[in-house]
Design a protein around this motif. Structure first.
Motif: not given
Lengths: 381, 221
Positions: A246-248, A281-287, A299-310, A360-363
């Motif tokens: 259910g992730m976006k 590593y992200s919860p269900d429904g995360a973006c 050139i920077r590429f980022w993949v942002e998650d909403q997991g617990a962080g490292v 920012q905001g977690g993950g």
């Protein structure tokens, strides 16, 4: 004049002391003021000395009141540590004799002490070179063992690929064949077999990738690719896994780096690995968001998650091979720690560097910086 | 001098000049440049390092350079050999080993180190014990490593009695162990290798060609 004449004898001796002898000879007054200094003293210290103070020679600047120990006549040599012209210190053993209202100071190094020091340095140098040889030998052995490891991994993975592929293929066929009338329980069992086989296949692919990379067979095929296509390709590969949870999946792409000169398939694999990790590593429904930024330094590429962080400690080694060895992922699958190692190797081969930071905001944000040489278009001013 | 070398006379002269001046960075740079140009390890060892140390030794014996200059030249040579060291190891192995040491009170270890390294280039495992190896330590290492060949180095002729005592100790405990002996102490002006007559299984080795023949001969045995 005969050389046996006392005056000539003294002159010869004094001239030798004054101009040639490796002995410091100073004439000083009772206050420690230097009245004359021989050549060796001036050369050793790099100072003119005359009219200066005895304290000027010493390693720590010393008040005149403390010079007393050297200003009293003595046959017993007393240690004096002096500063030399080349920045080192020299220990002199100083004797002194009174000559009317003046003192004559004679200082020399202890030859036995110097011999001992010389011998020690020689032996230390030899031990160091012997250790250096042992180190080179150990390194060569490590390289050989690493080669053996990669060869074994490559062979084992290659041999496992086919049977695992067969298992997966047969299990999928079973599930798809509507004529077989399989029970719901049997379907669940076969689905489990498929999931395990896919997991094993990913593992085997990871092993093969890492052995290829470590064997230095990472030849980049640099072509001009569209950034949008690259990212879309990676997203397509993980879409199903994200949908199951259910992730976006979102993108925020800077059109200032719309075209890149990179190895498209390998960079797509990098993005896929980062996205897979983010989903894992992200919860269900995360973006999960893919971001690109065209900046002055690259050139920077980022993949942002909403997991617990490292945590900071893990970040040091997170891109190293096998750094996750033994740990369990949230899915229950064992983490070997190859995905990010592959990311690192490919990014480094492009002349880039890997990045990880808090979101920012977690993950977390996992990403990489590609140099400006990877732009296919001029950088934005 | 080995016939095939890419080290020119001007490079050698430049290197020797820097070595005698104690200019380690220049020596290091010359070695690095030679490696970049494709110089093999054997070429560097023989036609730069060994070749330049002969005149250093001669000048010292003639009292034309001080012991400090000689020590510094030796230390610089050890240092640049370390630069080249990673290329010595990791080649194909022939399953043979040599143990090389300098006897007690012998502090000139460069020659012995070169022999161990050149043996590695031939696919032998070269165990190098270094300078000033006492006899009991030597016997322990022979027992541990069980080499196919023992190499003892002697640079200073006055240490010859120590070498002979070491040979007696080794062959008393390990009779028949093939042994080669070499070093500057065996140059003709010091009496040559006459002192070794009467020692079975001991062969003087004073050139690279002789070393390579000794290794090949041991492999055939």
């Amino acid at each position: 004049m005969s050389v046996l004449d006392g005056t000539t004898h003294l002159e010869i001796g004094w001239n030798f002391l004054d101009r040639q002898a490796a002995v410091v000879v100073l004439r000083v007054d009772d206050a420690g003021r230097i009245l004359s200094a021989n050549s060796y003293a001036r050369e050793l210290t790099g100072l003119p000395l005359i009219a200066g103070s005895l304290g000027d020679l010493l390693i720590m600047s010393t008040e005149r009141a403390e010079l007393g120990r050297w200003l009293a006549p003595s046959d017993e040599p007393r240690m004096m540590n002096v500063r030399t012209a080349d920045g080192l210190t020299q220990t002199l053993y100083v004797t002194s004799a009174r000559l009317g209202s003046e003192l004559l100071l004679f200082g020399q190094a202890d030859p036995r002490e110097q011999d001992r020091l010389r011998r020690e340095f020689l032996e230390l140098n030899q031990e160091l070179t012997a250790l250096g040889r042992e180190l080179a030998l150990a390194n060569a052995e490590l390289v050989r063992l690493n080669g053996l490891k990669n060869k074994f991994l490559g062979m084992a993975s290659h041999d496992l690929r086919k049977p695992v592929g067969l298992i997966l293929n047969r299990a999928e066929l079973l599930l798809e064949d509507a004529t077989l009338n399989i029970s719901a329980d049997a379907c669940r069992t076969i689905s489990g077999i498929i999931a395990s086989a896919r997991s094993m296949a990913r593992l085997i692919d990871g092993f093969l990738d890492i052995t290829m990379i470590e064997a230095d067979r990472l030849n980049l095929d640099l072509q001009v690719v569209e950034q949008d296509g690259l990212v879309a390709g990676a997203l397509a590969l993980v879409q199903a896994a994200a949908a199951e949870r259910g992730m976006k999946l979102r993108t925020v792409l800077d059109q200032g780096c719309a075209r890149l000169r990179v190895d498209g398939p390998k960079l797509e694999q990098v993005l896929t690995n980062l996205l897979s990790n983010a989903i894992e590593y992200s919860p269900d429904g995360a973006c999960i968001t893919v971001v690109s930024q065209a900046q002055a330094d690259g050139i920077r590429f980022w993949v942002e998650d909403q997991g617990a962080g490292v945590d900071l400690e893990r970040r040091q080694r997170i891109f190293e091979a096998f750094s996750g060895s033994g740990g369990l992922k949230p899915s229950g699958e064992r983490s070997i720690g190859l995905g990010l190692a592959i990311v690192r190797k490919v990014v480094l081969a492009h002349g880039g560097s890997c990045l990880v930071e808090d979101r920012q905001g977690g993950g977390s944000r996992f990403g990489f910086l590609l140099p400006n040489s990877c732009r296919a278009t001029s950088p934005k001013s | 001098m080995v016939t095939e070398t890419i080290i020119s006379e001007s490079t050698y002269d430049h290197y020797l000049d820097a070595l005698l001046r104690g200019d380690r960075p220049i020596c290091s740079r010359i070695v690095q440049d030679s490696c970049t140009e494709g110089a093999e390890v054997k070429d560097l060892y023989l036609n730069l390092f060994q070749r330049s140390l002969y005149p250093v030794g001669d000048l010292w014996e003639q009292h034309r350079i001080s012991v400090a200059v000689e020590h510094l030249a030796t230390a610089i040579t050890e240092r640049v050999m370390t630069q080249v060291q990673p290329r010595v190891f990791g080649g194909a192995e022939r399953g043979r080993s040599i143990l090389v040491a300098c006897v007690a009170d012998e502090y000139h270890q460069l020659g012995g180190r070169m022999v161990a390294d050149l043996a590695e280039l031939h696919g032998w495992r070269g165990h190098f014990l270094g300078a000033n190896t006492p006899a009991d330590g030597l016997l322990q290492m022979i027992d541990r490593h069980k080499p196919d060949l023992l190499g003892l180095s002697l640079s200073v002729y006055f240490n010859l009695p120590t070498l002979l005592r070491a040979l007696d100790a080794v062959h008393g405990s390990f009779p028949g162990l093939p042994t080669m002996v070499g070093g500057q102490a065996f140059r003709p002006r010091w009496g040559g290798t006459g002192a070794l007559q009467g020692y079975r299984d001991v062969r003087p080795v004073t050139t690279l060609d002789e070393l390579e023949r000794e290794l090949a001969g041991n492999e055939r045995a």
